[in-house]
Design an enzyme around this catalytic site. Structure first.
Site, short mmCIF file in Angstrom:
data_model
loop_
_atom_site.label_atom_id
_atom_site.label_comp_id
_atom_site.label_asym_id
_atom_site.label_seq_id
_atom_site.Cartn_x
_atom_site.Cartn_y
_atom_site.Cartn_z
CE LYS A 196 46.37 51.25 24.60
NZ LYS A 196 46.12 49.86 24.84
CG HIS A 221 48.48 45.53 18.00
ND1 HIS A 221 47.88 46.88 18.28
CD2 HIS A 221 48.91 45.37 19.16
CE1 HIS A 221 48.03 47.16 19.30
NE2 HIS A 221 48.57 46.47 20.16
CG HIS A 237 55.50 49.58 25.58
ND1 HIS A 237 56.37 48.52 25.25
CD2 HIS A 237 54.35 49.30 24.71
CE1 HIS A 237 55.71 47.82 23.96
NE2 HIS A 237 54.44 48.43 23.99
CE1 TYR A 266 56.91 43.80 20.17
CE2 TYR A 266 57.39 45.35 21.73
CZ TYR A 266 56.71 44.87 20.89
OH TYR A 266 55.32 45.63 20.81
NE ARG A 274 51.95 49.25 20.22
CZ ARG A 274 52.36 50.40 20.68
NH1 ARG A 274 52.29 51.34 19.85
NH2 ARG A 274 52.77 50.38 22.04
NE ARG A 328 51.89 55.64 1.74
CZ ARG A 328 53.19 55.09 1.41
NH1 ARG A 328 54.18 55.37 2.27
NH2 ARG A 328 53.32 54.25 0.59
#
Length: 315
Positions: free
Chosen positions: A170, A242, A268, A277, A245, A145
């Site tokens: 990031k 993504h 974020h 969302y 995510r 995994r």
């Protein structure tokens, strides 16, 4: 127009070494993204002009060539508009630096800087149901995994008092994410098998280096293919890291987590980013719809019981 005072190769090297790394302290991911953009641009310019990259001048990268390069990214490489705009952002950043370092290049840099980012429709985020995510997680062999956390090091896994992972995202953003008990148990077993030092990657490839993004996508594709056999609704889904995510964010939202918590969880910069969302949560929209009065019914007329309200209603 006066010739450039600094050669293009030197200017580009200074941009990366002085501007990005020394002055701005750009993260490794930013440097990689800018590097990829210029590797593609210089390859395109070489094919167009017949000059090797080291022989190119800044005048060779004028607006017409950059525009053709952006079209090439979309039409021949099949890149999305987001990717096209990201490449343009890297070129813009360099041109701003070139304009300061070499004022003689202003006619060229100004024309390139005038190229706008391309507008595009933002689709509603796609996400998977909990059953689909569970099927994907159950698909891989537990002995092999992997996770999308390719940069995770052994020292970043905290399994003593509180089970969590220390993530480096990031823009040098860092956050600590708690782990489920089942995840904690699996990581404990995996780290025992790994038997490596604190700087070793938690998920290495065959050469004991961190698993690459393409490696993660390959493992995920295999897992989705296996999971689709027991979860038919996954068939035809294009599932990326993504997607998982976004799915995690949607499941947090549907479980009652507020947007600020979800923003912290995903790293974020602002809870405002997480509002996307809400747009994707059809269940939330349906709940709002159920609270509204059906417009097809004849609404009862409001009769104000206050003279001032009656006056306003009569205007």
């Amino acid at each position: 127009m006066r010739p450039a005072q600094i050669g293009f190769p030197q200017l580009l090297q200074d941009f990366f070494l002085r501007r990005l790394i020394a002055q701005r302290g750009a993260s490794a991911r930013t440097v990689e993204a800018y590097r990829d953009a210029f590797e593609l641009l210089l390859g395109f310019a070489q094919r167009r002009t017949g000059k090797p990259p080291s022989a190119l001048g800044l005048a060779d990268l004028d607006a017409p060539l950059v525009l053709d390069f952006l079209d090439y990214l979309e039409t021949e490489r099949g890149n999305a508009v987001r990717t096209r705009n990201a490449r343009l952002a890297a070129i813009h950043s360099f041109m701003r630096y070139a304009a300061v370092r070499d004022p003689a290049s202003l006619p060229i840099t100004a024309r390139v800087l005038a190229i706008p980012a391309k507008r595009f429709d933002r689709p509603v985020l796609g996400y998977l149901s909990r059953e689909q995510v569970a099927a994907i997680l159950a698909a891989p062999d537990r002995r092999t995994r992997v996770s999308e956390l390719t940069a995770l090091r052994v020292r970043d896994v905290l399994l003593d008092r509180q089970a969590a992972v220390h993530l480096h995202g990031k823009g040098r953003k860092q956050r600590v994410i708690p782990l489920w008990k089942t995840t904690t148990a699996q990581l404990r077993g995996w780290l025992k098998e790994l038997d490596s030092g604190p700087d070793a990657p938690v998920f290495p490839n065959r050469t004991d280096r961190p698993l690459t993004r393409s490696g993660v996508r390959d493992r995920l594709d295999r897992a989705v293919a296996i999971a689709a056999q027991s979860c038919p609704s996954l068939r035809g889904h294009h599932v990326t890291p993504h997607t998982l995510r976004h799915s995690t964010a949607m499941h947090l939202l549907q479980s009652g987590a507020d947007l600020a918590t979800i923003a912290l969880w995903l790293g974020h910069s602002s809870p405002a980013v997480t509002h996307q969302y809400l747009e994707a949560d059809l269940a939330a929209k349906e709940a709002v719809l159920r609270r509204l009065v059906d417009p097809s019914r004849t609404p009862a007329r409001f009769h104000p019981n206050d003279q001032l309200l009656a006056f306003l209603q009569g205007l």
